[in-house]
Design a protein around this motif. Structure first.
Motif, short mmCIF file in Angstrom:
data_model
loop_
_atom_site.label_atom_id
_atom_site.label_comp_id
_atom_site.label_asym_id
_atom_site.label_seq_id
_atom_site.Cartn_x
_atom_site.Cartn_y
_atom_site.Cartn_z
N ASN A 155 -2.07 5.46 -4.37
CA ASN A 155 -0.79 5.11 -4.99
C ASN A 155 0.09 6.36 -5.02
O ASN A 155 -0.27 7.34 -5.68
CB ASN A 155 -1.03 4.60 -6.41
CG ASN A 155 0.22 4.05 -7.06
OD1 ASN A 155 1.35 4.37 -6.67
ND2 ASN A 155 0.06 3.20 -8.06
N THR A 163 -5.96 3.83 -6.73
CA THR A 163 -4.89 2.83 -6.71
C THR A 163 -4.01 2.89 -7.97
O THR A 163 -2.99 2.21 -8.04
CB THR A 163 -5.47 1.41 -6.60
OG1 THR A 163 -6.29 1.15 -7.76
CG2 THR A 163 -6.32 1.26 -5.35
N LYS A 206 0.80 -1.22 0.00
CA LYS A 206 0.00 0.00 0.00
C LYS A 206 0.83 1.27 0.00
O LYS A 206 0.32 2.35 0.30
CB LYS A 206 -0.97 -0.02 1.18
CG LYS A 206 -1.98 -1.16 1.04
CD LYS A 206 -3.03 -1.13 2.12
CE LYS A 206 -4.05 -2.25 1.89
NZ LYS A 206 -5.10 -2.29 2.92
#
Length: 326
Positions: free
Chosen positions: A218, A243, A126
């Motif tokens: 991200n 993401t 992550k």
């Protein structure tokens, strides 16, 4: 019927008959249409021959083939999770425009492990791992206030969480020393910690996360690490796309890696399981070690290790065995 009426009808009918062929030309019979459609399909190229998802995946896997198992998510899984995740149960907007114009790169290191799911570990990474050496300065990415300094032995090691006025939080993991305290105000670029190799880590690096109300964005959607800048002055958080990276180019990262190493040669690391003497020339293999990890920790290349020890890049390493490193 009056002659003028008959004449008018005749003129209208004649005009319609003359126009009929024009209208007929604008329509095609179904069979002709189907034939033309099939011909168009036959001539179009197979896009599968141009773009291969599997080839792209293999390229990325090869670029980061020695990356470590991702840390568990301190916001949801780690110890002290109630303190770490300050946004549990809160409503998060679907979209939010975030000003990222006043920024600083947390460290100038290159990307050693990108954001995303790791099939072989069955875990999502992550954040992004950035190369540094133990003792290197880690800086605040934006203006903000330190919300938490903590230690998590199973993953992040020593880590700092900074909350920023633009709505983001940034996480800095695997540190060796804190330079700030909770509730301390910091400016973008101000030193907040020293890089390290604490927690679940097999080599010095910075684990860097960007969060919006707990959602792990991200970092490559905000930062262009190969060019050491942000993509744009504003980043739009979207629950459907947070993401995804923006313009992530593995080739650009490889080139930046080459330039970084040329101007910042890696210092030999004082690994606790290498020989005790200062001029040590051997390294004792531990469980979980790989050639790239050993090379990174000892300031040598994988190619040098292979040449010194008669190995190939595919050789299996046996725990307890000594390797020559110089």
């Amino acid at each position: 019927m009056p002659f003028e009426k008959i004449k008018q009808i005749f003129i209208i009918t004649a005009a319609a008959l003359c126009a009929a062929p024009l209208f007929a030309q604008s329509f095609k019979l179904p069979s002709a249409h189907k034939s033309e459609h099939k011909d168009l399909i036959a001539r179009q190229q197979n896009i599968g021959n141009q773009i291969s998802v599997e080839e792209t995946k293999n390229f990325i896997d090869n670029l980061f083939k020695e990356e470590e198992e991702p840390e568990m998510d301190i916001y949801t899984e780690g110890w002290e999770s109630k303190r770490v995740n300050a946004y549990a149960g809160m409503d998060v907007p679907d979209t939010k425009v975030i000003d990222v114009s006043n920024f600083a790169m947390p460290t100038p290191g290159y990307v050693t492990s990108p954001y995303g799911y790791r099939p072989r570990f069955r875990r999502v990474h992550k954040g992004i791992d950035l190369k540094l050496q133990t003792g290197d300065t880690v800086r605040a990415a934006f203006d903000g206030r330190v919300r938490l300094t903590n230690y998590e032995r199973r993953g992040y090691g020593y880590y700092v969480i900074v909350r920023h006025p633009n709505g983001l939080e940034t996480v800095y993991g695997h540190l060796s020393r804190f330079l700030v305290k909770p509730d301390q105000d910091v400016k973008a670029g101000e030193p907040i910690a020293l890089g390290g190799n604490t927690g679940r880590s097999f080599g010095s690096h910075l684990h860097f996360e960007t969060r919006f109300m707990g959602y792990p964005i991200n970092p490559a959607a905000i930062f262009d690490f190969a060019n050491q800048t942000v993509h744009t002055d504003e980043y739009t958080f979207d629950k459907r796309t947070y993401t995804q990276a923006r313009n992530f180019d593995p080739d650009a990262n490889s080139e930046y890696t080459r330039q970084y190493l040329a101007s910042n040669p890696l210092r030999p690391a004082a690994a606790h399981n290498s020989s005790k003497s200062k001029g040590a020339k051997t390294y004792t293999i531990k469980r979980g070690d790989s050639l790239s990890r050993i090379a990174s920790r000892n300031g040598v290349t994988v190619r040098q290790l292979c040449k010194l020890n008669g190995l190939s890049t595919k050789s299996k390493l046996k725990p307890g065995k000594k390797l020559r490193i110089r």
